[in-house]
Design an enzyme around this catalytic site. Sequence first.
Site, PDB file in Angstrom:
ATOM      1  N   LYS A 120       0.854  -1.222   0.196  1.00  0.00           N
ATOM      2  CA  LYS A 120      -0.002   0.029  -0.002  1.00  0.00           C
ATOM      3  C   LYS A 120       0.984   1.082  -0.158  1.00  0.00           C
ATOM      4  O   LYS A 120       2.100   1.322   0.589  1.00  0.00           O
ATOM      5  CB  LYS A 120      -0.932  -0.012   1.375  1.00  0.00           C
ATOM      6  CG  LYS A 120      -2.221   0.741   1.056  1.00  0.00           C
ATOM      7  CD  LYS A 120      -3.114   0.093   0.265  1.00  0.00           C
ATOM      8  CE  LYS A 120      -4.441   0.786   0.474  1.00  0.00           C
ATOM      9  NZ  LYS A 120      -5.649  -0.387   0.288  1.00  0.00           N
TER      10      LYS A 120
HETATM   11  N1  GLU Z   1      -7.178   0.216  -3.437  1.00  0.00           N
HETATM   12  C1  GLU Z   1      -7.822  -1.140  -3.675  1.00  0.00           C
HETATM   13  C2  GLU Z   1      -7.713  -2.024  -2.559  1.00  0.00           C
HETATM   14  O1  GLU Z   1      -7.229  -1.639  -1.419  1.00  0.00           O
HETATM   15  C3  GLU Z   1      -7.478  -1.602  -4.987  1.00  0.00           C
HETATM   16  C4  GLU Z   1      -5.914  -1.860  -4.991  1.00  0.00           C
HETATM   17  C5  GLU Z   1      -5.620  -2.517  -6.127  1.00  0.00           C
HETATM   18  O2  GLU Z   1      -6.260  -2.733  -7.198  1.00  0.00           O
HETATM   19  O3  GLU Z   1      -4.404  -2.943  -6.349  1.00  0.00           O
HETATM   20  O4  GLU Z   1      -8.184  -3.133  -2.490  1.00  0.00           O
END
Ligand code: GLU
Length: 435
Positions: A120
């Site tokens: 993240k």
């Molecule tokens: N931000 C979204 C999540 O936390 C999507 C992450 C992504 O597509 O890599 O699931």
Amino acid sequence: MLTGNTPEQPARLYTEPPITAFGNASRQFDQAAHVLGLTDNQIAIVKLPRLIVQANLPVKMDDGRIRIFQAFRVQHNKARGPAKGGIRFHPDVNLDEVSALAFWMTVKCAVAGIPMGGAKGGVVVDPAGLSVTELERLSRRYVAELIEFFGPDVDVPAPDVGTNAQMMGWMMDTYIMHTRRYTPAAITGKPLEIGGSAGREAAAARGLLFNVQRWAQRTGHHLRGMTVAVQGFGNVGSWSARLLAADGCRVVAISDISGAYYNPDGIDVEAAIGHARANRGILASYETKPGVKKLDDAMHVLELPVDILVPAALENQITVKNAGRIRARLIAEGADGPITYDADEILNQAGIPVIPDILCNSGGVTVSYLEWVQNRIGLFWSEERVNRDLEEIMDRAFDAVYETAQHRGISMRMAAFVVGIELVVRASEARGLYA
Ligand code: GLU
């Protein structure tokens, strides 16, 4: 348990640890590790983030001033594939939160059966306070500064709270300009014109819908006519309201930073989305619409007597303070971490089922994965095909979690952790420890 017992500091009753996102994640991990009977070595290998990058990004503002933005990228685990996870732009972003979100991505990808690890990113910024050109420079600088940590086989960012497809487009362009190679698979959640996938924008909410449908199927419920309250009206909240309404539910309440809006006869979700779009993305003054009442306290959107509650805002919304007042019959988590560890216990005891974040909102990363696959093979699939694949993946994930919960007599949240963490441990062991 008592702490502090000196004359200056009288004994105080222990209540609960301070709520931090990683604190919750860590307690969830420990409980799952206990259920799985993990060894100390296995715990050591999968619990903590493997790589934490922190940067101070200098960005020129439109008025010529230079502002420094604090930025993070945390890669939690890459045993099952390249790291995957969104980038959050929000004023409250911090390392503890990003680390928790990265851990949840590791488990989320494993539960969905996606061959990727968890990561993240975050930037401490209120995106609403920047101009489009400032946002572009910040997005580009983020990738330029951390470029050695990214790549289609390394770590693949995507949108999250406060970021969108356009920003992913700028990030992809920056990555390509630096590497001199056309690699759209380096970033997902891009605009369609530059390799984004059909169905990606709605994917997290569509995955949530598929999970709720599967839950209804497996527990003998019918969604038609069920009432819904949604907290948060960003990508996941607004799309969840729209898709649940289209599936026959009655959305009676929605909310965002401007407040919570209630109409027992049902909110016209399309009109609400149009209102927000024409109003810099927020629902402010939506109570002027016929039949709509603004709740005194926006947090009360969580306490309405509805069939389905969808918390789709941020972490730590349902805590020990309000968990006892939740009257929903099912909670489908659109956000990551909206319920604290201790609040979870209260809901479990009250018999309120929770479809947990790491299963319920995994449609987003699932279609990100489908986008990455399409980019790598240079083929594009129709929205029908993408949605069909998504449904199959979500149903399989839901069934695995539901059956584990039944079989072990644990909550769906704990079952999702058990399913996901076991896969990560097995992958780590199959690879072995290098050197
Ligand atoms: N931000 C979204 C999540 O936390 C999507 C992450 C992504 O597509 O890599 O699931």
